[in-house]
Design a protein around this motif. Sequence first.
Motif, PDB file in Angstrom:
ATOM      1  N   LEU A   1      55.198  -1.091 -69.306  1.00 30.19           N
ATOM      2  CA  LEU A   1      55.209  -0.623 -67.924  1.00 30.19           C
ATOM      3  C   LEU A   1      55.977   0.691 -67.789  1.00 30.19           C
ATOM      4  O   LEU A   1      55.583   1.580 -67.023  1.00 30.19           O
ATOM      5  N   LEU A   2      57.072   0.820 -68.540  1.00 33.20           N
ATOM      6  CA  LEU A   2      57.880   2.042 -68.491  1.00 33.20           C
ATOM      7  C   LEU A   2      57.081   3.248 -68.974  1.00 33.20           C
ATOM      8  O   LEU A   2      57.073   4.302 -68.335  1.00 33.20           O
ATOM      9  N   VAL A   3      56.396   3.085 -70.103  1.00 34.02           N
ATOM     10  CA  VAL A   3      55.622   4.191 -70.657  1.00 34.02           C
ATOM     11  C   VAL A   3      54.500   4.589 -69.701  1.00 34.02           C
ATOM     12  O   VAL A   3      54.284   5.779 -69.438  1.00 34.02           O
ATOM     13  N   ARG A   4      53.779   3.618 -69.159  1.00 31.19           N
ATOM     14  CA  ARG A   4      52.677   3.925 -68.241  1.00 31.19           C
ATOM     15  C   ARG A   4      53.183   4.640 -66.988  1.00 31.19           C
ATOM     16  O   ARG A   4      52.517   5.551 -66.479  1.00 31.19           O
ATOM     17  N   ARG A   5      54.360   4.244 -66.507  1.00 33.28           N
ATOM     18  CA  ARG A   5      54.900   4.872 -65.298  1.00 33.28           C
ATOM     19  C   ARG A   5      55.397   6.283 -65.585  1.00 33.28           C
ATOM     20  O   ARG A   5      55.109   7.229 -64.834  1.00 33.28           O
ATOM     21  N   GLU A   6      56.137   6.449 -66.678  1.00 35.06           N
ATOM     22  CA  GLU A   6      56.788   7.731 -66.953  1.00 35.06           C
ATOM     23  C   GLU A   6      55.810   8.816 -67.380  1.00 35.06           C
ATOM     24  O   GLU A   6      56.059  10.003 -67.162  1.00 35.06           O
TER      25      GLU A   6
ATOM     26  N   ALA B   1      59.008  14.806 -64.146  1.00 39.62           N
ATOM     27  CA  ALA B   1      60.304  14.803 -64.828  1.00 39.62           C
ATOM     28  C   ALA B   1      60.622  13.377 -65.254  1.00 39.62           C
ATOM     29  O   ALA B   1      61.398  12.666 -64.611  1.00 39.62           O
ATOM     30  N   PRO B   2      59.997  12.906 -66.335  1.00 39.51           N
ATOM     31  CA  PRO B   2      60.151  11.504 -66.729  1.00 39.51           C
ATOM     32  C   PRO B   2      61.548  11.190 -67.248  1.00 39.51           C
ATOM     33  O   PRO B   2      62.231  12.052 -67.802  1.00 39.51           O
ATOM     34  N   LEU B   3      61.954   9.926 -67.043  1.00 40.37           N
ATOM     35  CA  LEU B   3      63.249   9.481 -67.550  1.00 40.37           C
ATOM     36  C   LEU B   3      63.279   9.584 -69.071  1.00 40.37           C
ATOM     37  O   LEU B   3      64.248  10.046 -69.668  1.00 40.37           O
ATOM     38  N   ILE B   4      62.208   9.140 -69.712  1.00 38.06           N
ATOM     39  CA  ILE B   4      62.039   9.354 -71.147  1.00 38.06           C
ATOM     40  C   ILE B   4      61.273  10.658 -71.319  1.00 38.06           C
ATOM     41  O   ILE B   4      60.131  10.765 -70.862  1.00 38.06           O
ATOM     42  N   PRO B   5      61.860  11.667 -71.925  1.00 35.36           N
ATOM     43  CA  PRO B   5      61.254  13.010 -71.938  1.00 35.36           C
ATOM     44  C   PRO B   5      60.066  13.116 -72.891  1.00 35.36           C
ATOM     45  O   PRO B   5      60.179  13.616 -74.012  1.00 35.36           O
TER      46      PRO B   5
END
Length: 469
Positions: A252-257, A262-266
């Motif tokens: 879910l994190l990867v799909r959202r970012e 400006a993603p939390l994971i760059p």
Amino acid sequence: MPVPSTTQHAAQSDGLPVPRRYWAMAAIALAIAMSVLDSTIVNVALPTIARDFGASSAASIWVINAYQLAILVVLLPLASLGETVGYRRIAQTGLVVFTLASLGCACAPTLLTLCIARIIQGLGAAGIMGVSAALVRFTYPRRHLGRAIGINAFVVASSAALGPTLAAAVLAVAHWRWLFGINVPLGVVTLLIAVCALPENELARRPLDLVGAALYAGTFGLLLSGLQSLAHHAATALALVPIACACLFGLLLVRRELRRDAPLIPFDLLRIRVFSLSLLTSVCSFMAQATALVALPFEIQRLGHGAVATGLLMTPWPLALALAAPLAGRLADRYAAGMLGGLGLAVLAAGLLLLAFFPAGGSVAGFVWRMAVCGLGFGFFQAPNNRAIIASAPRERSGAAGGMLSAARLLGQSLGAASVAILFRGYAVSGSNVALCVAALLALSGAVVSAFRLRGKPPHGTLSSEGFT
């Protein structure tokens, strides 16, 4: 010493003036040294802490894991927050939390209380680690960036390796609680310097991604707690639940970012080949180092030595590292980080294998030179690798690059400590020896990954004139 406002930042866009630059670097170095030292300084005391609280060896490793887990789950959110509220403010708040939590660790009456205090201490340390590399970039002028990052890398690597040695010195004259109590006066002094000297940075105008931060914390928190649960015989089935949830949160994190500017994971930085390969090399190397540094105190005491002797026998590692790191920094001006890092990690793997097969009746001198080989290998890896990570990112993305650098280090250290706990479960008698063999394989894997950086051209924005790759 006056502190400039944010609007004055343009005047110091190429670093701070002297002598404020040196005071700022002193504050950064002291803060990062304390936070990194606390990842390893308790390793030597773990058997003693376990006996004092009547806990098992696997349970005592939570003293390390609680700290590293807390850092990891908030590291990138705090690095991102630093771009919007200021790296300086995040670092100062982290210092306050870290110092107060250190006092709580020193006074903890039970193992559970100690682990809770370590979690709070880790939250403060995350504020320090998450923005330290970005602060370095705004402290030194661009032409001296390589030198500054080399100093920072040397402090990180030396602090991690010096932990057992300093612990032995403290344990020789005081109770293990002073391993935490010593942070209180040091933290106060560092905070005073930081208030006067740390640089400002331009502030980005965007809100903190709270949903992304929650998914990030859930992913890594559940993953590492699940891995740690595998160390307990009764928790095998329950451990699979948080690991499965971590995988779901990660997806879910990867799909959202991926959809965010400006993603939390760059992900924009991860698309840079040298950046991503350097991060993977860092994970492998620090996982190997943490596995070794957690297992070595148990291995040395299994061979019949006490806590103080254990720390002294681990001293050659940081001493050799201190000799190798400055030389590696100079060589990085002429040779690729992929080559230096690969050679260094290969030497580390050889040293760890020599320690794993060290005979029970071997001499102290034989053990000492094997530890020195490990330190030399790791010393040749760390500074060039950190320089490659920071220099491959644009200046305005310093916070994200520094956060990922620290996250890779902490992820490797956390996975390494969790691996040792799992090995202790499967190999009750020889777990520490098996862990050294695993550490050697991890170091060798890092060497292979590092060598892949030698293929292809440096990314756009690389500071090739200063030896960055």
